[in-house]
Design a protein around this motif. Structure first.
Motif, PDB file in Angstrom:
ATOM      1  N   GLN A   1      -6.948  -8.329   0.568  1.00 25.90           N
ATOM      2  CA  GLN A   1      -5.744  -7.919   0.909  1.00 25.90           C
ATOM      3  C   GLN A   1      -4.618  -8.778   1.247  1.00 25.90           C
ATOM      4  OE1 GLN A   1      -5.838  -5.041   4.375  1.00 25.90           O
ATOM      5  NE2 GLN A   1      -8.189  -4.564   4.067  1.00 25.90           N
TER       6      GLN A   1
ATOM      7  N   ASN B   1       0.797  -1.366  -0.006  1.00 27.34           N
ATOM      8  CA  ASN B   1       0.145   0.085  -0.098  1.00 27.34           C
ATOM      9  C   ASN B   1       0.758   1.276  -0.008  1.00 27.34           C
ATOM     10  OD1 ASN B   1      -1.228  -2.468   1.357  1.00 27.34           O
ATOM     11  ND2 ASN B   1      -3.141  -0.854   1.058  1.00 27.34           N
TER      12      ASN B   1
ATOM     13  N   ARG C   1      -6.119   3.573  -0.456  1.00 30.09           N
ATOM     14  CA  ARG C   1      -5.490   2.358  -0.113  1.00 30.09           C
ATOM     15  C   ARG C   1      -4.330   2.578   0.933  1.00 30.09           C
ATOM     16  NH1 ARG C   1      -2.440   0.072  -3.260  1.00 30.09           N
ATOM     17  NH2 ARG C   1      -2.681  -1.984  -2.145  1.00 30.09           N
TER      18      ARG C   1
END
Length: 379
Positions: free
Chosen positions: A298, A196, A202
């Motif tokens: 994720q 990220n 994000r």
């Protein structure tokens, strides 16, 4: 049958080492003749230090530091004398697992203790540093670490900022002249568990601060504060790292490591697999079992199960993930080497009960897997 057992830790429940032992216990009940290789893993978060120490025969040392709330604590770090390499795990000093759930505050937690561990490494004569990021209780973009290492972060009155990411909104002066001069000779590799950026939808605040106690309003406040910090850092350094993949790791510590320590950012799981010579285990493996607290979309950003599965796929070895919870978009893991994934809960269960029973549930799921494999082998 050769089975490699390579889980990460299960946050708030089991270390990677204990998780591997629980899985092995379940397998042995049904496959007593199988060869089991327990290989605790980490992707930068809590437990990564243990994996690195085991792989390198480094010495475990401790230092007195501040925890994420500024309280005195004892934190472990690793020292490899022959190579003058130090291993520092952020989660040891500033980790989420060090705090009770009601204590977690993304607004005011600090990475000061991480800087203290780096100072301990420099005092030992470190020439190389492996800094593992993940499992943090912090969202201060490394500001606390910088303060411990000698930088001055001052408000418009010339006073030092209080700890925490929220205070960065009041940063007027970023003075790096006092940084420990030994840092200039220190080669830093940073293990990150996500890709990220620092800011935005994000970024560190939006994605990770809520699990550290941040409300929706807190997230917006922190993102603005970190953006202001990034602006001042870019002015001082004449280069901007806010969009760097991994900059948002550990509440923005990836940004600080690259910007102020000159670190090379690497996916943590790849660094650990290299250190433990994981490819050697895969060469003779029939199956791999991995796992951690949650598998979701994720996880594709660099979490342990996906890193393990991608590497095992190169060797044609199937990978099963045992996880506490299957979250949103977990099915995407099938496109990245995961053969099958199973959640641990065996019925309606509270979080507290799931954490308390994590070892038992892992053993039960492993035993079920072993029974399936045994049936398939005998057909």
């Amino acid at each position: 049958m050769n089975i490699v057992i390579a889980p990460d830790s299960f946050k708030d429940a089991l270390s990677a080492r204990d998780a591997a032992a629980a899985i092995a216990a379940g397998l042995r009940q049904e496959l007593p003749d199988a060869t089991l290789h327990q290989c605790p893993m980490g992707d930068g978060g809590e437990g990564t230090l243990d994996a690195l120490l085991a792989a390198t025969d480094a010495e475990r040392r401790t230092a007195t530091v501040q925890d994420a709330l500024g309280r005195e604590a004892t934190a472990a770090w690793g020292w490899h004398e022959a190579s003058r390499t130090a291993f520092v795990e952020l989660a040891e000093a500033s980790g989420l697992q060090q705090l009770e759930r009601g204590e977690r505050t993304a607004l005011h937690s600090t990475t000061f203790g991480v800087g203290q561990l780096i100072l301990a490494a420099l005092d030992a004569g470190a020439r190389s540093l492996v800094l593992t990021l993940g499992g943090s209780a912090t969202n201060d973009a490394g500001a606390g670490m910088l303060a411990a290492l000698g930088a001055r972060l001052l408000d418009r009155e010339g006073q030092p900022l209080p700890p925490g990411g929220a205070a960065l909104a009041d940063l007027e002066t970023l003075d790096l002249d006092g940084l420990d001069p030994r840092l200039a000779e220190l080669e830093v590799q940073t293990a990150v568990d996500v890709d990220n950026p620092l800011l935005g939808p994000r970024g560190a605040s939006a994605i990770f601060a809520p699990q550290k106690g941040a409300t929706e309003a807190d997230v917006a406040r922190l993102d603005r504060a970190l953006a202001h910090f990034a602006d001042l850092a870019a002015n001082v350094l004449d280069v901007d790292f806010r969009e760097l993949p991994g900059a948002g790791a550990a509440g923005g510590m990836g940004f600080a490591a690259r910007a102020f320590l000159g670190a090379t950012l690497r996916p943590g799981i790849e660094l650990v697999m290299e250190q433990v010579e994981f490819d050697t285990l895969l060469a003779d493996a029939d199956w791999v079992i991995t796992g951690e607290g949650q598998l979701d979309g994720q996880s594709l950003s660099g979490k342990t199960p996906i890193g393990i599965a991608r590497r095992a796929e190169r060797f044609g070895v199937p990978t099963v993930a045992l996880v506490g919870r299957l979250g949103d978009q977990w099915q995407d893991a099938f496109e990245h080497g995961i053969t099958a994934a199973f959640a641990l809960a065996d019925g309606p269960i509270t979080l507290d009960e799931a954490l308390a029973r994590c070892g038992e549930l892992l053993s039960d799921r492993a035993r079920t897997l072993a029974r399936l494999w045994r049936v398939g082998a005998n057909r």
